[in-house]
Design a protein around this motif. Structure first.
Motif, PDB file in Angstrom:
ATOM      1  N   ALA A  80     -14.009  13.074   2.644  1.00 12.72           N
ATOM      2  CA  ALA A  80     -14.803  11.996   2.041  1.00 12.72           C
ATOM      3  C   ALA A  80     -14.125  11.392   0.832  1.00 12.72           C
ATOM      4  CB  ALA A  80     -16.170  12.539   1.644  1.00 12.72           C
ATOM      5  N   ASP A  81     -13.153  12.090   0.268  1.00 14.16           N
ATOM      6  CA  ASP A  81     -12.738  11.745  -1.081  1.00 14.16           C
ATOM      7  C   ASP A  81     -11.978  10.442  -1.204  1.00 14.16           C
ATOM      8  OD1 ASP A  81     -13.899  14.027  -1.931  1.00 14.16           O
ATOM      9  OD2 ASP A  81     -12.083  15.200  -1.839  1.00 14.16           O
ATOM     10  N   THR A  82     -11.308   9.991  -0.142  1.00 17.36           N
ATOM     11  CA  THR A  82     -10.536   8.767  -0.304  1.00 17.36           C
ATOM     12  C   THR A  82     -11.260   7.545   0.222  1.00 17.36           C
ATOM     13  OG1 THR A  82      -9.437   9.229   1.767  1.00 17.36           O
ATOM     14  CG2 THR A  82      -8.297   9.894  -0.242  1.00 17.36           C
ATOM     15  N   THR A  83     -12.479   7.730   0.669  1.00 15.59           N
ATOM     16  CA  THR A  83     -13.203   6.529   1.104  1.00 15.59           C
ATOM     17  C   THR A  83     -13.658   5.771  -0.125  1.00 15.59           C
ATOM     18  OG1 THR A  83     -15.243   7.776   1.207  1.00 15.59           O
ATOM     19  CG2 THR A  83     -14.033   7.498   3.262  1.00 15.59           C
ATOM     20  N   THR A  84     -13.681   4.473   0.023  1.00 15.52           N
ATOM     21  CA  THR A  84     -14.182   3.645  -1.073  1.00 15.52           C
ATOM     22  C   THR A  84     -15.300   2.777  -0.519  1.00 15.52           C
ATOM     23  OG1 THR A  84     -12.796   1.753  -0.638  1.00 15.52           O
ATOM     24  CG2 THR A  84     -11.847   3.505  -1.959  1.00 15.52           C
ATOM     25  N   ASP A  85     -15.883   1.995  -1.379  1.00  8.90           N
ATOM     26  CA  ASP A  85     -16.969   1.155  -0.909  1.00  8.90           C
ATOM     27  C   ASP A  85     -16.502   0.133   0.111  1.00  8.90           C
ATOM     28  OD1 ASP A  85     -18.777   2.418  -2.433  1.00  8.90           O
ATOM     29  OD2 ASP A  85     -18.708   1.004  -4.076  1.00  8.90           O
ATOM     30  N   TYR A 110     -31.993   9.322  -4.539  1.00 13.77           N
ATOM     31  CA  TYR A 110     -30.805   8.499  -4.279  1.00 13.77           C
ATOM     32  C   TYR A 110     -30.979   7.107  -4.878  1.00 13.77           C
ATOM     33  CZ  TYR A 110     -27.103   5.946  -1.993  1.00 13.77           C
ATOM     34  OH  TYR A 110     -25.999   5.156  -1.763  1.00 13.77           O
ATOM     35  N   ILE A 122     -23.659  12.015  -5.552  1.00 18.33           N
ATOM     36  CA  ILE A 122     -22.359  11.605  -5.011  1.00 18.33           C
ATOM     37  C   ILE A 122     -22.173  12.120  -3.597  1.00 18.33           C
ATOM     38  CG2 ILE A 122     -19.873  11.980  -5.274  1.00 18.33           C
ATOM     39  CD1 ILE A 122     -20.355  11.641  -8.274  1.00 18.33           C
ATOM     40  N   THR A 146      -7.163   1.901   2.883  1.00 14.02           N
ATOM     41  CA  THR A 146      -7.565   1.636   1.506  1.00 14.02           C
ATOM     42  C   THR A 146      -7.205   0.209   1.105  1.00 14.02           C
ATOM     43  OG1 THR A 146      -5.479   2.527   0.720  1.00 14.02           O
ATOM     44  CG2 THR A 146      -7.353   4.038   0.844  1.00 14.02           C
ATOM     45  N   ASP A 147      -6.959  -0.633   2.106  1.00 12.95           N
ATOM     46  CA  ASP A 147      -6.645  -2.024   1.822  1.00 12.95           C
ATOM     47  C   ASP A 147      -7.899  -2.736   1.332  1.00 12.95           C
ATOM     48  OD1 ASP A 147      -5.015  -4.635   3.789  1.00 12.95           O
ATOM     49  OD2 ASP A 147      -5.994  -4.688   1.837  1.00 12.95           O
ATOM     50  N   LEU A 186     -23.878   9.148   3.267  1.00 16.02           N
ATOM     51  CA  LEU A 186     -24.537   7.940   3.798  1.00 16.02           C
ATOM     52  C   LEU A 186     -23.506   6.909   4.209  1.00 16.02           C
ATOM     53  CD1 LEU A 186     -27.488   7.561   1.288  1.00 16.02           C
ATOM     54  CD2 LEU A 186     -27.705   7.781   3.775  1.00 16.02           C
ATOM     55  N   LYS A 187     -22.481   6.761   3.404  1.00 15.32           N
ATOM     56  CA  LYS A 187     -21.476   5.747   3.703  1.00 15.32           C
ATOM     57  C   LYS A 187     -20.646   6.155   4.906  1.00 15.32           C
ATOM     58  CE  LYS A 187     -21.432   3.614  -0.755  1.00 15.32           C
ATOM     59  NZ  LYS A 187     -21.103   3.757  -2.143  1.00 15.32           N
ATOM     60  N   ASP A 196     -24.274   9.991  -1.394  1.00 19.61           N
ATOM     61  CA  ASP A 196     -23.693   8.654  -1.269  1.00 19.61           C
ATOM     62  C   ASP A 196     -22.531   8.676  -0.288  1.00 19.61           C
ATOM     63  OD1 ASP A 196     -21.775   6.372  -3.122  1.00 19.61           O
ATOM     64  OD2 ASP A 196     -23.708   5.904  -2.207  1.00 19.61           O
ATOM     65  N   ASP A 197     -21.667   9.659  -0.410  1.00 19.67           N
ATOM     66  CA  ASP A 197     -20.526   9.785   0.494  1.00 19.67           C
ATOM     67  C   ASP A 197     -21.005   9.969   1.931  1.00 19.67           C
ATOM     68  OD1 ASP A 197     -18.286  11.662  -1.733  1.00 19.67           O
ATOM     69  OD2 ASP A 197     -18.666   9.512  -1.477  1.00 19.67           O
ATOM     70  N   THR A 240     -10.418  17.247   2.836  1.00 18.87           N
ATOM     71  CA  THR A 240     -11.035  16.306   1.885  1.00 18.87           C
ATOM     72  C   THR A 240     -11.385  15.019   2.614  1.00 18.87           C
ATOM     73  OG1 THR A 240      -8.845  15.497   1.308  1.00 18.87           O
ATOM     74  CG2 THR A 240      -9.819  17.180  -0.130  1.00 18.87           C
ATOM     75  N   VAL A 289      -2.438   6.369   6.628  1.00 26.66           N
ATOM     76  CA  VAL A 289      -2.126   7.780   6.787  1.00 26.66           C
ATOM     77  C   VAL A 289      -3.351   8.542   7.232  1.00 26.66           C
ATOM     78  CG1 VAL A 289      -0.312   7.713   5.083  1.00 26.66           C
ATOM     79  CG2 VAL A 289      -2.622   8.241   4.370  1.00 26.66           C
ATOM     80  N   MET A 300       0.833  -1.194   0.000  1.00 28.29           N
ATOM     81  CA  MET A 300       0.000   0.000   0.000  1.00 28.29           C
ATOM     82  C   MET A 300       0.866   1.241   0.000  1.00 28.29           C
ATOM     83  SD  MET A 300      -3.297   0.050   2.528  1.00 28.29           S
ATOM     84  CE  MET A 300      -2.220  -0.051   3.866  1.00 28.29           C
TER      85      MET A 300
END
Lengths: 192, 534
Positions: free
Chosen positions: B77-82, A144, B22, B96-97, B28-29, B25-26, B75, B69, A1
């Motif tokens: 919300a921007d680096t969160t993923t599903d 949504y 978007i 982000t693993d 809610l997550k 969605d961000d 920012t 990190v 990573m």
């Protein structure tokens, strides 16, 4: 990573304006996983998703400038979606295995004609406006669900999980959305 | 307007609607992650006695990577993923693993599965030889033998709990029973590997089958995500591949070998079906080898000739040819009424029958002299548990003996209603997994390693009175060594979920120390191995 600290959207957009190729790398660092997940919902093929990602980066590089998007993530999503639709259409012509996008479009079967009955010139942009009007009329949750299901081709289970509701609740809302969409399309002369 | 045009029109939806979606969605997550954060940390640490730091450091430790990190506050919300929840409660650390286990929801409807008990990409089988070795030469293995028509192929794909193989189920109408008593007019028959068109166009078929289930036989409808019950179940003897020789097709009353040509399972090797045809031809041309190649049918045989062949061979006690053999197990139809007679047997029948939160799959084994064994296993969300009840013995006056946990330390006694009131839905987790994105944690991937396949399998264990869900990810890679030998390398990873649906990655050895004698936990070495057999 990799231990990368992502730049802000404004900083990345500025790199595009400076025609600094680091803009692509920064976009990739920050949004790659997200964009791949958008593409994967529609295409379900990692090779096609990678192709989509490359098309998105090229499309973004060509669009900025002159564009200066206020929301980079949404801008990228729109470009990614268009690239994914192109690949999806190509696969459908090749009769390859469909994706969850096929499932979401199949839900609209009774609204939409089959290929054979289409004979008139089609204005996608105009229909896009009609759909936009309809989506604006929905509740926040309805908007949504519509965008998740039809724009992003998300599976129903995932939508239910994000909203913390049951699958059947989502299905009921989709049924109501479809009904409303049918009436809207009819009123605009799109019904078949 | 058609679907394609509608889809294209969606690309022109107003930009502010996309932005709004978007953002929504961000948000809610993020709120879902925060809502579960303290539960995740507290509950997992309490259940597993693993420190908070260890839980979230574990994925990183496995790969010897730098620690996660801190995300820039501007920012968030921007680096969160599903699949990227934060690591602790004190700062917005983002992992982000892709290997991080997703949260499992809790569902209390055990009949409906929102998910799947297994998932596969590619081919995880180590060797074609493994299968061939078990099954021997293709042939007709005569147990319950019928002539039937295929009335219907059920539209969905099915799984049997605990297995990653998919099945189709056909409904057969029996035209004639060649061997076996008491069969119903219609039966359900499952087969693997092929699609719904395998049996298209044939007037009738002769099947040699074994009954593998009695009433309330469970199969998981993978297409619809639910458990289904069948009144019984049959499959072809020895090998459930209909291309293997226990199914003979007829058109206009004459044997039709095209069925075997259609049956193209098993990597790219042209088939056991083709092998069958070649051997029949060889038999014709080489009478010396006739006995070694005898099969129940010959090119040009009629249905009646084939039936006669089968009956004559079954009547001959010495029949033991390489492509035809008679299975001496009882061929007659077995029902619950034959098996569950005494009060205690009936009590067991009631216990395993479908009911509130009770879903048991079973396997019937019928051997000689009407000895019948049925093994019942409780399933939850389509995944096997360690509540297993075996019955050994006979039917009718022979009775049976019921075995529960007594002599099997890896089996658990009854799951209680309280146990079942709070269970993580690992089938949902498996359905959400992106097998293409997960990274093998123990082996190095480079130009020598080519992915052969990856599978995910889920099961439950009751440990010290609590139900845990386990998801195993298993990778198999081709390994190209300098000598060009056929080698492979494997890796595995385990998620352990507590009753609240919180999961963490756990190493195989640690899992083995918690769960004793679990055959689902693998033992291979994380280094290149030669293929077991080709």
């Amino acid at each position: 990573m990799q231990a990368n600290i992502p730049l802000s959207d404004d900083a990345i957009i500025e790199l595009y304006w400076q025609r600094d190729e680091d803009a692509i790398k920064q976009t990739d660092t920050k949004y790659k996983n997200y964009l791949l997940s958008v593409a994967y919902n529609m295409l379900r093929d990692s090779g096609d998703c990678e192709e989509c990602l490359n098309d998105t980066y090229i499309g973004t590089w060509n669009a900025i400038p002159p564009a200066r998007p206020s929301a980079l993530k949404a801008f990228l999503t729109a470009i990614m979606r268009r690239a994914a639709v192109n690949i999806y259409n190509r696969r459908m012509r090749q009769k390859r295995v469909p994706s969850s996008l096929t499932d979401s479009l199949d839900e609209l079967d009774y609204l939409i004609a089959h290929e054979e009955s289409v004979d008139s010139e089609f204005d996608a942009e105009q229909l896009g406006k009609v759909i936009s009007d309809y989506v604006r009329s929905l509740s926040e949750r309805g908007r949504y669900i519509f965008m998740s299901r039809y724009y992003a081709a998300a599976p129903i289970d995932k939508i239910a999980s994000t909203l913390s509701v049951s699958r059947s609740t989502v299905n009921k809302e989709i049924a109501a959305i479809k009904d409303g969409l049918r009436k809207k399309l009819e009123s605009e002369g799109y019904f078949i | 307007m058609n679907k394609q045009q509608f889809n294209e029109a969606l690309c022109f939806i107003d930009a502010d609607l996309v932005e709004g979606y978007i953002q929504q969605d961000d948000a809610l997550k993020k709120s879902a992650i925060k809502r579960n954060m303290w539960l995740r940390v507290g509950a997992v640490a309490a259940c597993l006695c693993i420190t908070v730091a260890a839980v979230f450091a574990l994925p990183m430790m496995l790969r010897d990577d730098p620690p996660p990190v801190v995300v820039d506050d501007t920012t968030p919300a921007d680096t969160t993923t599903d699949t990227a929840p934060p690591a602790n409660t004190t700062s917005p650390i983002v992992i982000t693993d892709p290997n991080t286990p997703p949260k499992a929801p809790l569902l209390d409807d055990h009949g409906i599965i929102n998910g799947t008990s297994s998932a596969t990409i590619g081919n995880i089988s180590l060797s074609e030889g493994e299968w061939k070795d078990y099954a021997g030469n293709p042939g007709f293995h005569a147990q319950t033998v019928i002539e039937a028509k295929v009335i219907e192929i059920l539209p969905n794909i099915y799984l049997y709990p605990g297995a990653n193989k998919t099945y189709r189920i056909a409904r057969l109408e029996i035209i004639d029973t060649i061997r076996g008593e008491g069969l119903p007019k219609e039966i359900y028959y499952r087969y693997s590997y092929y699609d719904e068109h395998l049996f298209d166009g044939y007037d009738s078929l002769i099947f040699s089958l074994e009954q593998i289930g009695i009433e309330n036989y469970v199969m998981v409808n993978k297409t619809q995500g639910k458990v289904e019950y069948f009144p019984h179940m049959f499959e072809t003897c020895y090998v459930d591949d209909p291309g293997y020789g226990s199914v003979i097709a007829f058109t206009n009353g004459i044997i039709d070998t095209s069925l075997w040509r259609r049956a193209t399972h098993y990597l790219s090797t042209p088939l056991y079906g083709k092998h069958l045809i070649e051997h029949i031809l060889i038999k014709e041309q080489d009478p010396i080898n006739r006995n070694n190649r005898y099969y129940a049918a010959d090119i040009g045989d009629t249905v009646e000739q084939v039936k006669t062949n089968i009956l004559e061979a079954c009547a001959n006690e010495d029949s033991n040819f390489s492509m035809f053999d008679v299975i001496r197990n009882t061929p007659d139809y077995v029902t619950a009424e034959d098996v569950f007679l005494s009060d205690s047997q009936k009590a067991l029948w009631n216990y395993v029958s479908p009911g509130n939160k009770n879903v048991f799959c079973h396997t019937l084994t019928v051997s000689v002299y009407y000895r019948v064994s049925i093994e019942y296993t409780r399933i939850i969300h389509g995944c096997l548990t360690n509540e297993v009840i075996s019955t050994n013995g006979g039917i009718g006056r022979y009775g049976f003996v019921e075995n529960r946990a007594d002599d099997n330390p890896d089996r658990y006694d009854n799951y209680t209603a309280e146990d079942l009131s709070r269970v993580p839905n690992i089938a949902f987790v498996i359905d959400q997994l992106d097998l293409t994105a997960l990274i093998p944690p123990h082996i190095t991937l480079d130009e020598k390693t080519i992915l052969r396949g990856c599978e995910a399998l889920g099961w439950y264990r009751n440990i010290d009175g609590k139900i845990y869900g386990i998801v195993r990810i298993h990778w198999v890679y081709d390994y190209n060594n300098e000598n060009g030998s056929n080698m492979y390398i494997q890796d595995d990873m385990y998620y352990l979920y507590d009753a609240d649906g919180n999961g963490c990655i756990i190493e195989r050895e640690e899992l083995k120390s918690i769960i004793v004698k679990d055959s689902n936990i693998m033992s291979f070495k994380y280094e290149p191995q030669y293929e077991p057999w080709i």
